[in-house]
Write a protein that holds these residues in place. Structure first.
Motif, PDB file in Angstrom:
ATOM      1  N   VAL A 323      -8.127   9.073 -91.783  1.00 49.11           N
ATOM      2  CA  VAL A 323      -7.108   8.261 -91.126  1.00 49.11           C
ATOM      3  C   VAL A 323      -5.747   8.961 -91.121  1.00 49.11           C
ATOM      4  O   VAL A 323      -4.872   8.639 -90.308  1.00 49.11           O
ATOM      5  CB  VAL A 323      -6.998   6.869 -91.795  1.00 49.11           C
ATOM      6  N   LEU A 324      -5.551   9.941 -91.998  1.00 50.14           N
ATOM      7  CA  LEU A 324      -4.287  10.679 -92.036  1.00 50.14           C
ATOM      8  C   LEU A 324      -4.050  11.443 -90.734  1.00 50.14           C
ATOM      9  O   LEU A 324      -2.923  11.821 -90.427  1.00 50.14           O
ATOM     10  CB  LEU A 324      -4.272  11.645 -93.223  1.00 50.14           C
ATOM     11  N   ASP A 325      -5.123  11.663 -89.967  1.00 52.66           N
ATOM     12  CA  ASP A 325      -4.986  12.333 -88.668  1.00 52.66           C
ATOM     13  C   ASP A 325      -4.831  11.349 -87.515  1.00 52.66           C
ATOM     14  O   ASP A 325      -4.661  11.764 -86.367  1.00 52.66           O
ATOM     15  CB  ASP A 325      -6.214  13.222 -88.409  1.00 52.66           C
ATOM     16  N   LYS A 326      -4.900  10.042 -87.798  1.00 52.54           N
ATOM     17  CA  LYS A 326      -4.787   9.029 -86.753  1.00 52.54           C
ATOM     18  C   LYS A 326      -3.408   8.373 -86.851  1.00 52.54           C
ATOM     19  O   LYS A 326      -3.221   7.389 -87.563  1.00 52.54           O
ATOM     20  CB  LYS A 326      -5.920   7.997 -86.902  1.00 52.54           C
ATOM     21  N   VAL A 327      -2.468   8.931 -86.143  1.00 53.19           N
ATOM     22  CA  VAL A 327      -1.061   8.560 -86.293  1.00 53.19           C
ATOM     23  C   VAL A 327      -0.828   7.076 -86.017  1.00 53.19           C
ATOM     24  O   VAL A 327      -0.127   6.390 -86.766  1.00 53.19           O
ATOM     25  CB  VAL A 327      -0.169   9.425 -85.374  1.00 53.19           C
ATOM     26  N   ASP A 328      -1.417   6.552 -84.944  1.00 51.88           N
ATOM     27  CA  ASP A 328      -1.173   5.151 -84.577  1.00 51.88           C
ATOM     28  C   ASP A 328      -1.654   4.190 -85.657  1.00 51.88           C
ATOM     29  O   ASP A 328      -0.994   3.195 -85.956  1.00 51.88           O
ATOM     30  CB  ASP A 328      -1.856   4.824 -83.243  1.00 51.88           C
ATOM     31  N   ILE A 329      -2.812   4.476 -86.232  1.00 54.71           N
ATOM     32  CA  ILE A 329      -3.334   3.616 -87.297  1.00 54.71           C
ATOM     33  C   ILE A 329      -2.527   3.816 -88.574  1.00 54.71           C
ATOM     34  O   ILE A 329      -2.206   2.860 -89.283  1.00 54.71           O
ATOM     35  CB  ILE A 329      -4.829   3.905 -87.541  1.00 54.71           C
ATOM     36  N   LEU A 330      -2.162   5.058 -88.866  1.00 55.77           N
ATOM     37  CA  LEU A 330      -1.419   5.363 -90.087  1.00 55.77           C
ATOM     38  C   LEU A 330      -0.096   4.598 -90.142  1.00 55.77           C
ATOM     39  O   LEU A 330       0.334   4.130 -91.197  1.00 55.77           O
ATOM     40  CB  LEU A 330      -1.170   6.870 -90.186  1.00 55.77           C
ATOM     41  N   LYS A 331       0.551   4.445 -88.981  1.00 56.49           N
ATOM     42  CA  LYS A 331       1.833   3.735 -88.932  1.00 56.49           C
ATOM     43  C   LYS A 331       1.706   2.275 -89.365  1.00 56.49           C
ATOM     44  O   LYS A 331       2.668   1.678 -89.831  1.00 56.49           O
ATOM     45  CB  LYS A 331       2.409   3.783 -87.508  1.00 56.49           C
ATOM     46  N   LYS A 332       0.504   1.711 -89.189  1.00 55.55           N
ATOM     47  CA  LYS A 332       0.296   0.300 -89.521  1.00 55.55           C
ATOM     48  C   LYS A 332       0.000   0.080 -90.999  1.00 55.55           C
ATOM     49  O   LYS A 332       0.000  -1.065 -91.462  1.00 55.55           O
ATOM     50  CB  LYS A 332      -0.875  -0.270 -88.694  1.00 55.55           C
ATOM     51  N   LEU A 333      -0.288   1.133 -91.736  1.00 51.51           N
ATOM     52  CA  LEU A 333      -0.738   0.967 -93.111  1.00 51.51           C
ATOM     53  C   LEU A 333       0.421   0.736 -94.072  1.00 51.51           C
ATOM     54  O   LEU A 333       1.487   1.315 -93.929  1.00 51.51           O
ATOM     55  CB  LEU A 333      -1.505   2.221 -93.572  1.00 51.51           C
ATOM     56  N   GLN A 334       0.172  -0.133 -95.074  1.00 47.19           N
ATOM     57  CA  GLN A 334       1.158  -0.331 -96.124  1.00 47.19           C
ATOM     58  C   GLN A 334       1.212   0.922 -96.973  1.00 47.19           C
ATOM     59  O   GLN A 334       0.207   1.513 -97.303  1.00 47.19           O
ATOM     60  CB  GLN A 334       0.781  -1.538 -97.004  1.00 47.19           C
ATOM     61  N   GLN A 335       2.440   1.342 -97.339  1.00 50.40           N
ATOM     62  CA  GLN A 335       2.567   2.607 -98.043  1.00 50.40           C
ATOM     63  C   GLN A 335       3.770   2.577 -98.979  1.00 50.40           C
ATOM     64  O   GLN A 335       4.671   1.754 -98.861  1.00 50.40           O
ATOM     65  CB  GLN A 335       2.745   3.753 -97.056  1.00 50.40           C
ATOM     66  N   VAL A 336       3.769   3.533 -99.915  1.00 47.20           N
ATOM     67  CA  VAL A 336       4.935   3.808-100.748  1.00 47.20           C
ATOM     68  C   VAL A 336       4.988   5.310-100.943  1.00 47.20           C
ATOM     69  O   VAL A 336       3.974   6.006-100.868  1.00 47.20           O
ATOM     70  CB  VAL A 336       4.891   3.116-102.126  1.00 47.20           C
ATOM     71  N   ASP A 337       6.201   5.837-101.188  1.00 46.58           N
ATOM     72  CA  ASP A 337       6.330   7.271-101.525  1.00 46.58           C
ATOM     73  C   ASP A 337       7.547   7.448-102.404  1.00 46.58           C
ATOM     74  O   ASP A 337       8.198   6.478-102.780  1.00 46.58           O
ATOM     75  CB  ASP A 337       6.408   8.123-100.257  1.00 46.58           C
TER      76      ASP A 337
END
Length: 337
Positions: A323-337
């Motif tokens: 999924v790290l290569d699927k930009v549109d889906i990645l934008k929807k994911l909850q994340q922290v950094d």
């Protein structure tokens, strides 16, 4: 040369799988940690720790830090994550990886935060969460970003996730905390009630793997296995023979709950997407989908063909990594950094 190997992790109740970009599945081990009961020191993780379940002295406890797909013991889960992520970093120095972790649908914000924080503390540069059915669908190569309906049934260790996916999003879903672990427990309870013999969860799992089945068939009825437990009347060891038909009876309650979740999801699905699902079939993944006759039972109860994943155990971890290569889906994911 400095390299970053991004990771996809299926942090499962029963097993943890780690997918490394460019290498595939690099870790597939039980989600079990053996610890010193007095000091909290981690002794073993994974397969070696699972071998200790039910066999440890008082000074050692074998713990499964995830329950129903979410963290039940944060400190133990963190130790396990650190161990698994650390194992992927032994061959060459590289930046901290970006990590995508598969999680059950419908878990609480508190449960999500615990997984996100554990991932960061375990050594990730950034952590993303993806719902397990979406990860599984991506891992299986389904065209999730197209305007077509894909239905996936992911039967894991702690949860069963049923979802209809279209245009890169989950349209309707059902998540129940009934899956492989409940099947094991149902077998343990059946043996206790029917034979008055106590067996452990590892033996219940072995029975499920060796002769477990959910669809009437002479082939399955002929299966049998011998197990040893403790006779509840005498307190002494006793060997008994368990047959396929008995295991099918034992599994009836948890399996019916899974079937009900599939039917409920179909009832909520828009008609146009149902048409797509009928044409494409229901895709099953997760270790529970390997139970003998599961595909036949779902077909019988829904009237829709079932397509079982070729590698049902690995699909969530593979999809989480890809999924790290699927930009549109990645934008929807909850994340922290």
């Amino acid at each position: 040369m400095v390299v970053r190997r991004d990771l996809g992790i299926d942090l499962g109740t029963a097993n943890t799988l780690v997918y490394m970009k460019g290498k595939g599945i690099v870790i597939n081990e039980p989600s079990v940690v053996a610890m010193n009961a007095d000091t909290g020191e981690v002794i073993k993780v994974g397969l070696e720790a699972k071998m200790m379940l039910g066999k440890t002295p008082a000074s050692i406890v074998a713990v499964r830090p995830l329950r129903d797909g979410v963290i039940a013991d944060y400190d133990v889960a963190l130790a396990m994550l650190k161990y698994f992520i650390g194992k992927t970093r032994t061959s060459i120095a590289f930046f901290k990886p970006r990590v995508v972790i598969g999680v059950p649908i419908g878990i609480t914000d508190v449960e999500k935060r615990a997984i996100l924080e554990a991932g960061l503390e375990a050594g990730a540069a950034r952590v993303f969460l993806i719902e397990e059915p979406m990860a599984s669908a991506i891992g299986l190569g389904l065209d999730v970003e197209e305007p077509n309906g894909n239905m996936i049934v992911d039967i894991g260790g702690g949860t069963t996730e049923v979802a209809v996916i279209s245009l890169g999003s989950i349209v309707v879903w059902e998540s129940i905390r009934i899956a492989g672990d409940e099947m094991d427990e149902a077998i343990v309870q059946y043996v206790r009630e029917t034979y008055r013999v106590a067996i452990g969860e590892r033996t219940g799992e072995r029975i499920k793997i060796e002769i477990g089945n959910v669809f009437p068939s002479p082939e399955y009825d002929g299966l049998e296995t011998i197990v040893t437990g403790i006779d509840l009347s005498t307190g002494l060891p006793r060997r008994i023979t368990i047959r396929g038909g008995e295991v099918r009876e034992a599994l009836m309650v948890p399996v019916n709950a899974i079937i009900d979740a599939i039917k409920t999801t179909l009832e909520k699905t828009p008609p146009e997407l149902v048409t797509d699902i009928v044409e494409r079939g229901i895709v099953t993944s997760g270790g529970g989908s390997l139970t003998r006759g599961m595909d036949k039972l779902i077909e019988k109860e829904t009237g829709i063909k079932v397509v079982r994943a070729e590698d049902p155990m690995s699909s969530v971890a593979i999809g989480a990594g890809k999924v790290l290569d699927k930009v549109d889906i990645l934008k929807k994911l909850q994340q922290v950094d």
